[in-house]
Design an enzyme around this catalytic site. Structure first.
Site, PDB file in Angstrom:
ATOM      1  N   ILE A 176       0.865  -1.232  -0.238  1.00 24.17           N
ATOM      2  CA  ILE A 176      -0.026   0.066  -0.104  1.00 24.17           C
ATOM      3  C   ILE A 176       1.072   1.333   0.012  1.00 24.17           C
ATOM      4  O   ILE A 176       1.978   1.291   0.827  1.00 24.17           O
ATOM      5  CB  ILE A 176      -1.172  -0.146   1.414  1.00 24.17           C
ATOM      6  CG1 ILE A 176      -1.755   1.268   1.146  1.00 24.17           C
ATOM      7  CG2 ILE A 176      -0.315  -0.245   2.627  1.00 24.17           C
ATOM      8  CD1 ILE A 176      -2.794   1.345   2.199  1.00 24.17           C
ATOM      9  N   SER A 177       0.620   2.216  -1.020  1.00 24.57           N
ATOM     10  CA  SER A 177       1.623   3.118  -1.204  1.00 24.57           C
ATOM     11  C   SER A 177       1.471   4.008   0.181  1.00 24.57           C
ATOM     12  O   SER A 177       0.581   4.323   0.767  1.00 24.57           O
ATOM     13  CB  SER A 177       1.315   3.972  -2.436  1.00 24.57           C
ATOM     14  OG  SER A 177       1.424   3.409  -3.416  1.00 24.57           O
ATOM     15  N   GLN A 178       2.663   5.108   0.329  1.00 24.11           N
ATOM     16  CA  GLN A 178       2.683   5.823   1.426  1.00 24.11           C
ATOM     17  C   GLN A 178       1.656   7.026   1.238  1.00 24.11           C
ATOM     18  O   GLN A 178       1.397   7.450   0.089  1.00 24.11           O
ATOM     19  CB  GLN A 178       4.156   6.589   1.698  1.00 24.11           C
ATOM     20  CG  GLN A 178       4.682   7.212   0.582  1.00 24.11           C
ATOM     21  CD  GLN A 178       6.079   7.692   0.975  1.00 24.11           C
ATOM     22  OE1 GLN A 178       6.902   6.883   0.559  1.00 24.11           O
ATOM     23  NE2 GLN A 178       6.534   8.768   1.432  1.00 24.11           N
TER      24      GLN A 178
END
Length: 212
Positions: free
Chosen positions: A59-61
Site C-alpha cells: 500500500i503506497s505511502q
C-alpha cells in the site's frame, strides 16, 4: 476508527509533503487508511510509509497517494481508471473525487479483499475487476483520467490510447526498481505532453494475471 489527534497529524504530514489541494485532503480525511491495513502493520496505518499487503504488493505511502491524486486533477464528472488496485486505498480516495472509478488488478485475492472494504464503506461508484492492467480496460474507454500504481519502462501505449483528448494519466516510469520518475501525461489534439514530477519507487507493472 482513527482518533482526532492522529487524523490531524496524518493531514499535517500530507500538507508538509506538498499535498495542498483541499478536495484531495478532504477525500483522504474521509477515507480511513486503517481500513486497508491488516495484521501486524495495522498500528502503522497512519504513518507516511508504504506497507506490505498480500500477494507481495504494497500500500503506497499516503503522501505519494496524495501527490498522485493531486496531479491527476480529478473533477466530479470524470471517469477514472486505476491500474493496480492493491489494497484498494487509492481507488477509495479517487471515489470521493470522481463520478466513476474502475480499478483493475492482476491478483484476484486483492480484488476480493478490496471489494469487501468498498462494500463496508458503501463506496458504490467503484468497480473492481481482475484483469491484466497493462492492457487497460478497452470496453470502458475512453477515460478522463488514468492512474497507474506500478512502474512501466515507458508510459504504456494501450493505456495512452484509452485516454480521452484533454485527459491526464499519472504513471511511474523507470527501467529498474531503484530509479523511477512519476510522469504526468496529458493528451492534446496534437499528441501527448509529458511532465516529470518527482522520483518514486513502485512495484513493476507486469503483464498477465497473478497466481492468486
Amino acid at each position: 476508527m482513527i482518533d482526532a489527534e492522529r487524523k490531524m497529524q496524518f493531514l499535517f504530514a500530507l500538507r508538509s509533503k506538498g499535498v495542498t489541494d483541499a478536495r484531495v485532503l478532504g477525500a483522504m480525511e474521509k477515507i480511513d487508511r486503517g481500513a486497508f491495513v491488516k495484521g501486524l502493520f495495522a498500528e502503522r496505518a497512519y504513518e507516511d510509509m508504504p506497507l506490505p499487503i498480500s500477494c507481495g504488493q504494497t500500500i503506497s505511502q499516503p503522501s505519494v497517494v496524495g501527490l498522485m491524486t493531486q496531479a491527476l486533477n480529478v473533477s466530479p464528472r470524470d471517469k477514472v481508471l486505476e491500474v493496480g488496485t492493491g489494497s484498494g486505498y487509492q481507488a477509495a480516495v479517487l471515489s470521493q473525487l470522481a463520478r466513476r472509478v474502475y480499478t483493475v488488478e492482476r491478483h484476484r485475492r486483492l480484488i476480493q479483499d478490496a471489494m469487501e472494504i468498498f462494500t463496508a464503506l458503501d463506496l458504490t461508484n467503484v468497480t473492481a475487476i481482475t484483469a491484466d492492467g497493462s492492457r487497460g480496460l478497452p470496453e470502458q474507454a475512453p477515460f478522463d483520467r488514468i492512474l497507474v500504481t506500478a512502474a512501466a519502462e515507458d508510459p504504456p501505449g494501450p493505456l495512452m490510447a484509452q485516454l480521452r483528448e484533454g485527459g491526464v494519466m499519472v504513471v511511474p516510469v523507470g527501467q529498474s526498481d531503484t530509479i523511477q520518475t512519476l510522469i504526468k501525461v496529458t493528451k492534446t489534439p496534437d499528441g501527448f505532453d509529458y511532465e516529470e514530477m518527482r522520483p518514486v519507487r513502485f512495484v513493476p507493472l507486469l503483464e498477465g494475471l497473478g497466481k492468486e
